[in-house]
Design an enzyme around this catalytic site. Structure first.
Site, short mmCIF file in Angstrom:
data_model
loop_
_atom_site.label_atom_id
_atom_site.label_comp_id
_atom_site.label_asym_id
_atom_site.label_seq_id
_atom_site.Cartn_x
_atom_site.Cartn_y
_atom_site.Cartn_z
N HIS A 1 -11.37 -4.10 -0.67
CA HIS A 1 -10.95 -3.71 0.68
C HIS A 1 -12.16 -3.74 1.60
O HIS A 1 -13.27 -3.41 1.17
CB HIS A 1 -10.34 -2.31 0.65
N ARG A 2 -11.95 -4.12 2.85
CA ARG A 2 -13.08 -4.31 3.77
C ARG A 2 -13.23 -3.16 4.76
O ARG A 2 -13.67 -3.37 5.89
CB ARG A 2 -12.93 -5.64 4.51
N GLU B 1 -7.57 2.59 1.04
CA GLU B 1 -9.03 2.52 0.90
C GLU B 1 -9.67 3.90 0.80
O GLU B 1 -10.70 4.06 0.17
CB GLU B 1 -9.66 1.72 2.05
N HIS C 1 -9.18 -8.46 1.75
CA HIS C 1 -8.37 -8.40 2.98
C HIS C 1 -8.98 -9.32 4.02
O HIS C 1 -10.18 -9.32 4.22
CB HIS C 1 -8.33 -6.96 3.50
N LYS D 1 -0.84 7.76 2.89
CA LYS D 1 -1.98 7.45 2.05
C LYS D 1 -2.67 8.69 1.51
O LYS D 1 -3.31 8.64 0.47
CB LYS D 1 -2.97 6.55 2.76
N THR E 1 0.85 -1.19 0.00
CA THR E 1 0.00 0.00 0.00
C THR E 1 0.89 1.24 0.00
O THR E 1 1.81 1.33 0.80
CB THR E 1 -0.89 0.01 1.26
N LYS F 1 2.12 4.69 0.91
CA LYS F 1 1.98 5.62 2.03
C LYS F 1 2.86 6.84 1.76
O LYS F 1 3.83 6.71 1.04
CB LYS F 1 2.42 4.96 3.35
N LYS G 1 -0.89 -0.63 -4.20
CA LYS G 1 -2.30 -0.45 -3.87
C LYS G 1 -2.62 0.98 -3.46
O LYS G 1 -1.87 1.59 -2.72
CB LYS G 1 -2.64 -1.42 -2.72
N SER H 1 -2.55 -8.18 5.29
CA SER H 1 -2.05 -6.82 5.24
C SER H 1 -2.18 -6.19 6.61
O SER H 1 -3.16 -6.39 7.29
CB SER H 1 -2.87 -6.03 4.21
#
Length: 459
Positions: A284-285, A194, A317, A167, A163, A165, A191, A369
């Site tokens: 993504h959750r 989110e 995830h 972000k 991911t 960053k 990625k 993750s």
């Protein structure tokens, strides 16, 4: 009047311990905590009633339908070991109560109203059994595990992600640069976070363009297929599809969606678009812990994971078992199997209340993750196996020499663990030694090993 007006106990109609469940029923396991003085049978029956045909009093229109055909039934109740006044209530719902191919309708029916019920102190949906007859009304994941491997031409190992960053706050060009460095160093994917959608400091179209440039440049230099999860989540479904269309026009392999904040209707639409247009879909959750973190109230994540497999997504995830976020090992592995396998046996030790047959619905890759780094690699390889995505955000970008060396360190560590496993070595016992030895040949990995300390891992 041909009916008896007035309030009657739910259990007279909805508690049916003799009921034989049908193969076509949707079965639910609820953890019920009744209010003091409410018997468990009444509480279980109330759940069955309120989540199917019931209302609080007898109504004359009941006579116009066949209640026996349409009502939910509480068919079994057991007390929860070690918990005072907690019960598992099993409820069977006839299939006709649900619209075909709609996760939205399934949840509105089963959990829509009943959680605010006065007779219950708390209620948690622990598991659902989705019958094959209902599974077959869903498309499921756009592509699934095997098709994804074939598209990416990557076999025999977990996939690596990262991911980007920080972000929020990077400009699109700097963001694309970070993507390029990670992919160039050896990761398969990077990625969007989110909550990266289309903010003033980085509009979505600029980000998509610079990330596509980064992907193509890294592909040219490494000879490997690369991807970046471009987050298409938006304020309206139309805007979301517009972003997906632009991603397809750029020729990138994968996009992303926040399925709980975006909603199941939007997610299913996007999954259909992705299958029709050859895009992989990363899920993504975000917001899941609001729903699943309380032990006695809400919905367990395994139910949300099953719902995602029906609605559609190629990655989701699923917690790490070892990183910074909560997740118990056996329970996590239980829903990881529910995501990947075709048929899963009932196994209460892993929280699986029902056997589940997915009848050819494609599988979903679990994504580990959150707070993981190179020393976790042996554990992750062992626990998740090949069909997974291991995502190192800080564990890549936090490398003292920068993003690309951080990516190199992760890739070397992963290849070392996979090789050791294939040679029959015990990753649980020799994990740290395997990483240390690989670090002798890779200064990038050696530097990463210095920054993050060895972990003690029992598995």
């Amino acid at each position: 009047v041909g009916f008896k007006a007035g309030v009657k106990d739910y259990k007279l109609t909805y508690y049916t311990p003799d009921y034989e469940t049908k193969d076509t029923d949707i079965l639910a396991a609820f953890r019920v905590t009744p209010q003091p003085g409410v018997p468990p049978e009444e509480a279980g029956a109330a759940v069955a009633a309120e989540s199917s045909t019931g209302t609080w009093t007898t109504v004359w229109t009941d006579g116009l339908t066949s209640l026996d055909r349409y009502k939910g039934r509480c068919y079994h109740i057991e007390s929860v070991a070690g918990e005072e006044n907690q019960y598992i209530a099993y409820v069977a719902y006839p299939l006709d109560l649900f619209e075909e191919g709609s996760v939205t309708n399934m949840f509105t029916s089963i959990v829509g109203n009943v959680f605010g019920f006065k007779a219950l102190r708390a209620l948690r949906l622990e598991d659902l059994r989705i019958p094959p007859a209902y599974c077959k009304t869903f498309q499921g994941p756009p592509h699934g595990i095997q098709v994804e491997r074939d598209k990416l031409n990557k076999y025999g190992r977990p996939l690596l992600g990262c991911t980007i960053k920080p972000k929020l706050g990077l400009s699109a060009k700097n963001y694309g640069r970070a993507v390029y460095e990670c992919l160039r160093g050896g990761l398969d994917f990077t990625k969007d976070d989110e909550n990266v959608n289309s903010q003033p400091f980085m509009r979505w179209r600029d980000r998509f363009l610079f990330c596509a440039e980064a992907i193509y440049k890294a592909q040219d230099e490494t000879g490997e297929i690369k991807g970046h999860y471009l987050n298409a989540t938006a304020g309206t479904c139309e805007e979301m599809i517009k972003r997906a269309v632009f991603a397809r026009e750029l020729g990138v392999p994968i996009i992303m969606h926040d399925y709980l904040t975006g909603g199941f209707t939007a997610n299913t639409s996007l999954a259909h678009y992705c299958r029709d247009n050859g895009l992989l879909l990363h899920i993504h959750r975000a917001m899941h812990a609001v729903i699943d973190r309380q032990k006695n109230h809400g919905i367990h994540f395994r139910v949300l994971a099953k719902a995602l497999r029906m609605s559609g997504g190629d990655h989701i995830h699923s917690g790490t078992v070892v990183g910074k976020l909560e997740g118990e090992r056996d329970i996590t592995l239980g829903f990881v199997d529910l995501l990947r396998d075709d048929y899963i046996e009932k196994d209460r030790a892993r929280g699986i209340y029902f056997s589940q047959d997915w009848v050819s619905l494609p599988g979903v890759l679990p994504v580990a993750s959150g707070g993981i780094h190179v020393w976790h690699m042996p554990a992750l390889t062992e626990i998740f196996g090949d069909d997974s995505v291991l995502q190192f955000g800080g564990g890549t970008l936090g490398h003292p020499w920068g993003n690309a060396p951080g990516a190199v360190a992760n890739r070397v560590a992963l290849e070392a663990c996979v090789q050791a496993r294939n040679e029959g070595r015990d990753l649980a016992r020799e994990g740290n030694e395997i990483i240390r030895r690989a670090g002798k040949w890779s200064p990038e990995l050696a530097a990463a090993c210095e920054v993050w300390k060895e972990i003690k891992f029992e598995f």
